[in-house]
Design a protein around this motif. Structure first.
Motif, PDB file in Angstrom:
ATOM      1  N   ALA A  91       0.829  -1.212   0.000  1.00 57.56           N
ATOM      2  CA  ALA A  91       0.000   0.000   0.000  1.00 57.56           C
ATOM      3  C   ALA A  91       0.864   1.263   0.000  1.00 57.56           C
ATOM      4  CB  ALA A  91      -0.934  -0.004   1.212  1.00 57.56           C
ATOM      5  N   LEU A  92       1.911   1.263   0.779  1.00 58.81           N
ATOM      6  CA  LEU A  92       2.787   2.436   0.848  1.00 58.81           C
ATOM      7  C   LEU A  92       3.549   2.648  -0.456  1.00 58.81           C
ATOM      8  CD1 LEU A  92       4.000   1.922   4.489  1.00 58.81           C
ATOM      9  CD2 LEU A  92       2.813   3.971   3.650  1.00 58.81           C
ATOM     10  N   ARG A  93       4.083   1.579  -0.982  1.00 61.12           N
ATOM     11  CA  ARG A  93       4.838   1.703  -2.240  1.00 61.12           C
ATOM     12  C   ARG A  93       3.920   2.122  -3.391  1.00 61.12           C
ATOM     13  NH1 ARG A  93       8.219  -3.693  -1.030  1.00 61.12           N
ATOM     14  NH2 ARG A  93      10.143  -2.738  -0.259  1.00 61.12           N
ATOM     15  N   THR A  94       2.730   1.550  -3.433  1.00 60.72           N
ATOM     16  CA  THR A  94       1.780   1.874  -4.500  1.00 60.72           C
ATOM     17  C   THR A  94       1.417   3.357  -4.489  1.00 60.72           C
ATOM     18  OG1 THR A  94       0.888  -0.359  -4.471  1.00 60.72           O
ATOM     19  CG2 THR A  94      -0.514   1.333  -5.435  1.00 60.72           C
ATOM     20  N   SER A  95       1.307   3.923  -3.308  1.00 63.24           N
ATOM     21  CA  SER A  95       0.942   5.342  -3.190  1.00 63.24           C
ATOM     22  C   SER A  95       2.164   6.254  -3.156  1.00 63.24           C
ATOM     23  CB  SER A  95       0.124   5.567  -1.923  1.00 63.24           C
ATOM     24  OG  SER A  95       0.952   5.499  -0.767  1.00 63.24           O
ATOM     25  N   ASP A  96       3.346   5.693  -3.364  1.00 61.69           N
ATOM     26  CA  ASP A  96       4.596   6.447  -3.240  1.00 61.69           C
ATOM     27  C   ASP A  96       4.675   7.118  -1.864  1.00 61.69           C
ATOM     28  OD1 ASP A  96       7.103   7.198  -4.177  1.00 61.69           O
ATOM     29  OD2 ASP A  96       6.348   9.082  -5.037  1.00 61.69           O
ATOM     30  N   TYR A  97       4.240   6.369  -0.855  1.00 62.05           N
ATOM     31  CA  TYR A  97       4.283   6.775   0.546  1.00 62.05           C
ATOM     32  C   TYR A  97       3.385   7.972   0.852  1.00 62.05           C
ATOM     33  CZ  TYR A  97       8.153   3.549   0.572  1.00 62.05           C
ATOM     34  OH  TYR A  97       8.915   2.414   0.428  1.00 62.05           O
ATOM     35  N   ALA A  98       2.404   8.222   0.003  1.00 68.06           N
ATOM     36  CA  ALA A  98       1.521   9.375   0.190  1.00 68.06           C
ATOM     37  C   ALA A  98       0.310   9.075   1.061  1.00 68.06           C
ATOM     38  CB  ALA A  98       1.056   9.901  -1.164  1.00 68.06           C
ATOM     39  N   THR A  99       0.003   7.785   1.283  1.00 71.96           N
ATOM     40  CA  THR A  99      -1.174   7.453   2.080  1.00 71.96           C
ATOM     41  C   THR A  99      -0.821   6.518   3.220  1.00 71.96           C
ATOM     42  OG1 THR A  99      -1.779   5.588   0.654  1.00 71.96           O
ATOM     43  CG2 THR A  99      -2.742   7.715   0.115  1.00 71.96           C
ATOM     44  N   GLY A 100      -1.437   6.778   4.343  1.00 68.13           N
ATOM     45  CA  GLY A 100      -1.248   5.944   5.524  1.00 68.13           C
ATOM     46  C   GLY A 100      -2.589   5.432   6.007  1.00 68.13           C
ATOM     47  N   CYS A 101      -2.666   5.173   7.274  1.00 71.94           N
ATOM     48  CA  CYS A 101      -3.882   4.634   7.874  1.00 71.94           C
ATOM     49  C   CYS A 101      -4.831   5.782   8.234  1.00 71.94           C
ATOM     50  CB  CYS A 101      -3.526   3.831   9.121  1.00 71.94           C
ATOM     51  SG  CYS A 101      -4.972   3.154   9.959  1.00 71.94           S
ATOM     52  N   PRO A 102      -6.060   5.753   7.719  1.00 77.75           N
ATOM     53  CA  PRO A 102      -6.993   6.830   8.038  1.00 77.75           C
ATOM     54  C   PRO A 102      -7.403   6.842   9.514  1.00 77.75           C
ATOM     55  CG  PRO A 102      -8.123   5.087   6.852  1.00 77.75           C
ATOM     56  CD  PRO A 102      -6.657   4.756   6.830  1.00 77.75           C
ATOM     57  N   VAL A 103      -7.283   5.716  10.178  1.00 79.06           N
ATOM     58  CA  VAL A 103      -7.647   5.673  11.597  1.00 79.06           C
ATOM     59  C   VAL A 103      -6.634   6.454  12.419  1.00 79.06           C
ATOM     60  CG1 VAL A 103      -8.159   4.162  13.556  1.00 79.06           C
ATOM     61  CG2 VAL A 103      -8.863   3.493  11.247  1.00 79.06           C
ATOM     62  N   VAL A 152      -0.637  -3.794  17.171  1.00 74.89           N
ATOM     63  CA  VAL A 152      -1.333  -2.672  16.539  1.00 74.89           C
ATOM     64  C   VAL A 152      -0.506  -1.399  16.671  1.00 74.89           C
ATOM     65  CG1 VAL A 152      -3.377  -1.180  16.658  1.00 74.89           C
ATOM     66  CG2 VAL A 152      -3.642  -3.660  16.790  1.00 74.89           C
ATOM     67  N   SER A 153      -0.013  -1.127  17.873  1.00 75.75           N
ATOM     68  CA  SER A 153       0.771   0.099  18.095  1.00 75.75           C
ATOM     69  C   SER A 153       2.044   0.117  17.260  1.00 75.75           C
ATOM     70  CB  SER A 153       1.144   0.219  19.581  1.00 75.75           C
ATOM     71  OG  SER A 153      -0.010   0.340  20.359  1.00 75.75           O
ATOM     72  N   ALA A 154       2.749  -0.993  17.245  1.00 75.43           N
ATOM     73  CA  ALA A 154       4.001  -1.058  16.487  1.00 75.43           C
ATOM     74  C   ALA A 154       3.744  -0.962  14.980  1.00 75.43           C
ATOM     75  CB  ALA A 154       4.746  -2.347  16.814  1.00 75.43           C
ATOM     76  N   LEU A 155       2.702  -1.601  14.505  1.00 73.98           N
ATOM     77  CA  LEU A 155       2.377  -1.539  13.083  1.00 73.98           C
ATOM     78  C   LEU A 155       2.017  -0.114  12.677  1.00 73.98           C
ATOM     79  CD1 LEU A 155       2.056  -3.161  10.466  1.00 73.98           C
ATOM     80  CD2 LEU A 155      -0.302  -3.623  11.148  1.00 73.98           C
ATOM     81  N   GLU A 156       1.155   0.533  13.444  1.00 71.92           N
ATOM     82  CA  GLU A 156       0.763   1.913  13.121  1.00 71.92           C
ATOM     83  C   GLU A 156       1.961   2.857  13.192  1.00 71.92           C
ATOM     84  OE1 GLU A 156      -1.805   2.757  11.654  1.00 71.92           O
ATOM     85  OE2 GLU A 156      -3.413   1.404  12.233  1.00 71.92           O
ATOM     86  N   GLY A 157       2.806   2.676  14.192  1.00 68.47           N
ATOM     87  CA  GLY A 157       4.003   3.518  14.290  1.00 68.47           C
ATOM     88  C   GLY A 157       4.954   3.296  13.126  1.00 68.47           C
ATOM     89  N   ALA A 158       5.103   2.055  12.708  1.00 68.92           N
ATOM     90  CA  ALA A 158       5.980   1.751  11.575  1.00 68.92           C
ATOM     91  C   ALA A 158       5.434   2.354  10.280  1.00 68.92           C
ATOM     92  CB  ALA A 158       6.159   0.239  11.435  1.00 68.92           C
ATOM     93  N   ILE A 159       4.112   2.368  10.144  1.00 66.17           N
ATOM     94  CA  ILE A 159       3.492   2.979   8.953  1.00 66.17           C
ATOM     95  C   ILE A 159       3.795   4.475   8.932  1.00 66.17           C
ATOM     96  CG2 ILE A 159       1.290   3.544   7.841  1.00 66.17           C
ATOM     97  CD1 ILE A 159       0.270   0.823   9.133  1.00 66.17           C
ATOM     98  N   VAL A 160       3.638   5.125  10.069  1.00 65.11           N
ATOM     99  CA  VAL A 160       3.923   6.568  10.156  1.00 65.11           C
ATOM    100  C   VAL A 160       5.394   6.832   9.819  1.00 65.11           C
ATOM    101  CG1 VAL A 160       4.079   8.536  11.742  1.00 65.11           C
ATOM    102  CG2 VAL A 160       2.051   7.062  11.775  1.00 65.11           C
ATOM    103  N   GLN A 161       6.296   6.052  10.397  1.00 67.80           N
ATOM    104  CA  GLN A 161       7.727   6.225  10.105  1.00 67.80           C
ATOM    105  C   GLN A 161       8.039   5.964   8.641  1.00 67.80           C
ATOM    106  OE1 GLN A 161      10.788   4.649  12.729  1.00 67.80           O
ATOM    107  NE2 GLN A 161       9.166   4.150  14.196  1.00 67.80           N
ATOM    108  N   ALA A 162       7.426   4.939   8.073  1.00 64.00           N
ATOM    109  CA  ALA A 162       7.664   4.613   6.663  1.00 64.00           C
ATOM    110  C   ALA A 162       7.242   5.768   5.766  1.00 64.00           C
ATOM    111  CB  ALA A 162       6.917   3.330   6.281  1.00 64.00           C
TER     112      ALA A 162
END
Length: 185
Positions: A91-103, A152-162
């Motif tokens: 998901a991140l690569r497809t959006s060129d890191y422009a989209t994350g988790c809406p939650v 959940v916390s680690a995954l969401e944090g990793a998404i933000v960092q990515a």
């Protein structure tokens, strides 16, 4: 079949919050993206933008819950993590890191307590689902609850960092570090 204005409003809100967070999801942009009128917005969401974003958060949360259900239906917990990490990397690569988790975007909406509460409810649901799946995999209940919350916390944090670093390395690090912990149960 063409989507109606309610669906278009929700879908546009999810997309915009994924990109810019709630503060960046201006009403004019939401209406333009959804090709909906202001009258349609207030017909379907009488309380306005806050009600729309709250509903979009619930819809996005339910979709990710379905992903969790599919992932936890097979294999051991470390494979669940690998599947979720893989899903987000794509998901991140497809959006060129422009989209994350809406939650996460909703969770950070300090000026919108109802939106923030909806995000909190989604996170709670995810934790309960994952804890239940971990329990079904033989992890003791208290440990399952803590591991689910950590996951959940680690995954969401990793998404933000990515997103911030334009790299999937935080997700790779998460999988390399949390995977063995999940294998150990």
């Amino acid at each position: 079949m063409t989507e109606g204005p309610r669906t278009r409003l929700i879908e546009s809100t999810i997309a915009l919050v994924r990109e810019q967070g709630v503060p960046g999801a201006g009403l004019a942009t939401l209406l333009e993206r959804s090709n909906a009128s202001r009258n349609s917005l207030y017909q379907h969401f009488p309380a306005g933008k806050a009600e729309l974003v709250t509903e979009a958060t619930k819809v996005a949360g339910a979709r990710m819950s379905a992903v969790f259900d599919r992932v936890t239906a097979t294999g051991p917990p470390d494979q669940w993590l690998a599947a979720l990490v893989g899903w987000w990397k794509k998901a991140l690569r497809t959006s060129d890191y422009a989209t994350g988790c809406p939650v996460v975007g909703a969770a950070l909406a300090e000026a919108e307590p109802g939106v923030q509460a909806a995000a909190g409810a989604v996170f709670d649901e995810w934790n309960v689902r994952l804890a239940g799946a971990l329990g079904d995999a033989g992890v003791p209940a208290e440990r399952a609850r803590a591991l689910a919350s950590l996951m959940v916390s680690a995954l969401e944090g990793a998404i933000v960092q990515a997103r911030a670093t334009k790299s999937v390395r935080p997700l790779d690090d998460l999988e390399a570090t949390l995977g063995p912990l999940l294998r150990a149960g």
